[in-house]
Each structure stands twice: as C-alpha cells, then as structure tokens.
Design an enzyme around this catalytic site. Structure first.
Site, mmCIF file in Angstrom:
data_model
loop_
_atom_site.group_PDB
_atom_site.id
_atom_site.type_symbol
_atom_site.label_atom_id
_atom_site.label_comp_id
_atom_site.label_asym_id
_atom_site.label_seq_id
_atom_site.Cartn_x
_atom_site.Cartn_y
_atom_site.Cartn_z
ATOM 1 N N GLY A 14 0.776 -1.238 0.000
ATOM 2 C CA GLY A 14 0.000 0.000 0.000
ATOM 3 C C GLY A 14 0.806 1.286 0.000
ATOM 4 O O GLY A 14 0.317 2.326 0.446
ATOM 5 N N THR A 15 2.030 1.249 -0.528
ATOM 6 C CA THR A 15 2.802 2.503 -0.538
ATOM 7 C C THR A 15 2.193 3.504 -1.532
ATOM 8 O O THR A 15 2.241 4.709 -1.288
ATOM 9 C CB THR A 15 4.296 2.263 -0.872
ATOM 10 O OG1 THR A 15 4.416 1.674 -2.158
ATOM 11 C CG2 THR A 15 4.955 1.380 0.169
ATOM 12 N N ASN A 16 1.614 3.012 -2.610
ATOM 13 C CA ASN A 16 0.912 3.933 -3.525
ATOM 14 C C ASN A 16 -0.352 4.480 -2.873
ATOM 15 O O ASN A 16 -0.700 5.643 -3.067
ATOM 16 C CB ASN A 16 0.570 3.238 -4.845
ATOM 17 C CG ASN A 16 1.748 3.189 -5.796
ATOM 18 O OD1 ASN A 16 2.105 4.197 -6.406
ATOM 19 N ND2 ASN A 16 2.382 2.032 -5.900
ATOM 20 N N MET A 88 -4.209 -7.360 -6.682
ATOM 21 C CA MET A 88 -3.735 -8.543 -7.405
ATOM 22 C C MET A 88 -4.838 -9.357 -8.063
ATOM 23 O O MET A 88 -4.574 -10.371 -8.687
ATOM 24 C CB MET A 88 -2.944 -9.456 -6.448
ATOM 25 C CG MET A 88 -1.735 -8.794 -5.840
ATOM 26 S SD MET A 88 -0.609 -8.126 -7.085
ATOM 27 C CE MET A 88 0.197 -9.635 -7.591
ATOM 28 N N LYS A 89 -6.062 -8.908 -7.924
ATOM 29 C CA LYS A 89 -7.187 -9.653 -8.484
ATOM 30 C C LYS A 89 -7.609 -8.999 -9.802
ATOM 31 O O LYS A 89 -7.523 -7.777 -9.937
ATOM 32 C CB LYS A 89 -8.335 -9.568 -7.467
ATOM 33 C CG LYS A 89 -9.425 -10.537 -7.663
ATOM 34 C CD LYS A 89 -9.176 -11.843 -6.979
ATOM 35 C CE LYS A 89 -10.194 -12.839 -7.534
ATOM 36 N NZ LYS A 89 -9.787 -14.206 -7.423
ATOM 37 N N ILE A 90 -8.062 -9.809 -10.752
ATOM 38 C CA ILE A 90 -8.568 -9.223 -12.000
ATOM 39 C C ILE A 90 -9.970 -8.675 -11.751
ATOM 40 O O ILE A 90 -10.812 -9.343 -11.157
ATOM 41 C CB ILE A 90 -8.544 -10.269 -13.138
ATOM 42 C CG1 ILE A 90 -7.082 -10.555 -13.492
ATOM 43 C CG2 ILE A 90 -9.320 -9.792 -14.363
ATOM 44 C CD1 ILE A 90 -6.870 -11.616 -14.528
ATOM 45 N N ASN A 105 -5.354 1.941 -13.226
ATOM 46 C CA ASN A 105 -4.421 1.008 -12.590
ATOM 47 C C ASN A 105 -3.000 1.519 -12.790
ATOM 48 O O ASN A 105 -2.710 2.204 -13.774
ATOM 49 C CB ASN A 105 -4.571 -0.364 -13.260
ATOM 50 C CG ASN A 105 -3.611 -1.396 -12.688
ATOM 51 O OD1 ASN A 105 -3.434 -1.503 -11.472
ATOM 52 N ND2 ASN A 105 -2.957 -2.157 -13.562
ATOM 53 N N HIS A 107 0.863 0.112 -13.268
ATOM 54 C CA HIS A 107 1.567 -1.133 -13.606
ATOM 55 C C HIS A 107 3.078 -0.862 -13.681
ATOM 56 O O HIS A 107 3.503 0.136 -14.262
ATOM 57 C CB HIS A 107 1.053 -1.665 -14.955
ATOM 58 C CG HIS A 107 1.643 -2.986 -15.304
ATOM 59 N ND1 HIS A 107 1.193 -4.158 -14.738
ATOM 60 C CD2 HIS A 107 2.667 -3.326 -16.124
ATOM 61 C CE1 HIS A 107 1.925 -5.165 -15.205
ATOM 62 N NE2 HIS A 107 2.816 -4.693 -16.043
HETATM 63 C C1 GRF Z 1 3.244 -1.295 -7.602
HETATM 64 O O1 GRF Z 1 4.584 -1.411 -7.975
HETATM 65 C C2 GRF Z 1 2.338 -1.348 -8.797
HETATM 66 O O2 GRF Z 1 2.949 -0.998 -9.984
HETATM 67 C C3 GRF Z 1 1.911 -2.788 -8.866
HETATM 68 O O3 GRF Z 1 1.890 -3.242 -7.540
HETATM 69 C C4 GRF Z 1 2.798 -2.478 -6.758
HETATM 70 C C5 GRF Z 1 2.055 -2.067 -5.523
HETATM 71 O O4 GRF Z 1 2.901 -1.526 -4.560
HETATM 72 N N1 GRF Z 1 0.656 -2.904 -9.562
HETATM 73 P P1 GRF Z 1 2.299 -0.883 -3.246
HETATM 74 O O5 GRF Z 1 1.370 -1.910 -2.614
HETATM 75 O O6 GRF Z 1 1.575 0.357 -3.621
HETATM 76 O O7 GRF Z 1 3.482 -0.598 -2.372
#
Ligand code: GRF
Length: 187
Positions: A14-16, A88-90, A105, A107
C-alpha cells in the site's frame, strides 16, 4: 472544487495508497480517498486507511457474490472513481461496465511490454535497456486499457530486481497523482 469520491483497491504494502492519501489531502487535488478495499486480510496497506481514518473493507474473493459486495459498498460510499494500487485480483466485467473509464491502474512496466506478473525478472531476462511505470484505464483485457501517463528510467548493467522495483516505485509516486490531475484537469 468538489473532490471525486474515490476508492483505492489494494492487496499488499500500500505505498501507492499512502502516497495517494497524502496527495489527496492537498486542497487542489481532484480526488478524496473515501474508501479502501482489500482482498487480503493481511495487507499491510490497510494501516494507512486506519491512520488517516478512511473506511476500509476486506473482500473475500472466494465467495461467489463478492463482486456484488464490492458494488454495494461502492454505491454505499458514493464512489465515482477507482484506483487500483497493487490490487492482485482481475477486476470483473460487471465492475468495469458500472465504472466505464472510471477505473485506473498502475503497472510496473512500460506497457504494452510486460503485462501481468513478475515484470522485473522478465525485464532482466530480456536485457531491457529501459524500465518504468504506466498508469492506464482498466478495460476487459489485462493491462491493456488506454495509457494516461508513462514514466521511464534507464536500466544499468548492475541493476537487480530490488533496484528495478525501487526505481519503478519512485516514479510511480509521481505518475499516479499526475495521471489523476490529468484526468480531471478539464472537469
Ligand atoms: C506497484 O509497484 C504497482 O505498480 C503494482 O503493484 C505495486 C504495488 O505496490 N501494480 P504498493 O502496494 O503500492 O506498495
């Protein structure tokens, strides 16, 4: 400015999510994080929802009805925009149809290269010269919707998976907010 009520979907660190929460606390940022959905009870990222007092929900994706539970909660919290941040789920077609061009999303590659999982190991195996991240709309095909923003970096000979992840995520923390600003710039 009325901020769009946004739900962030996570599965892990969850860093994003943390970055988006901090950005969204700025007055002029176009979204407010109003809900966090995790498909993983142990997702570390939920700590940020707790810290910033944002409602959060665990979804058990093993239950047949889980998509309806997601939709129910999105409506309950009047969500009009969705960010997938390490989810991680579609995402189901039903959800996509209900939120056309409202789901984005992030990526960890320069799409259309390296869709799917294990991007860094495949990049190294392929001896790629550049890495990066892509923020894109979500459609019915995996990692295939229109690109909103892409950011690149150069890969050095000595870079390993850990370094690639570090370089990628550093760019992600800029790309995700910039993509959101770009989307709502003219609305
Ligand atoms: C990110 O690198 C993103 O590109 C990918 O999953 C990672 C999630 O990182 N889809 P975080 O959970 O936000 O740290």
């Amino acid at each position: 400015m009325v901020k769009k009520k946004t739900c962030v979907f996570i599965s892990g660190k969850g860093t994003n999510l943390k970055n988006l929460i901090l950005q969204s606390r700025e007055k002029i940022f176009p979204i407010k994080i109003s809900l966090v959905i995790s498909d993983n009870k142990n997702a570390y990222g939920v700590i940020y929802a707790k810290k910033y007092q944002i409602p959060y929900i665990f979804i058990n994706t093993k239950l047949v009805n889980y998509e309806n539970t997601i939709l129910f909660n999105l409506r309950k919290y009047k969500i009009s925009f969705i960010c997938l941040a390490g989810y991680m789920k579609i995402v189901s077609n039903k959800l996509i149809k209900n939120y056309q061009r409202k789901i984005i999303n992030i990526h960890p590659s320069l799409l259309p290269k390296f869709k799917g999982l294990n991007t860094f190991s495949r990049m190294l195996k392929n001896k790629e010269k550049k890495g990066g991240c892509t923020v894109h709309y979500v459609n019915e095909k995996l990692d295939s919707g229109n690109t909103i923003i892409q950011k690149k970096f150069f890969i050095n000979d000595k870079d390993d998976e850990k370094i690639l992840k570090y370089k990628t995520q550093k760019l992600e923390y800029r790309a995700f907010p910039e993509a959101i600003i770009k989307i709502f710039r003219n609305s």
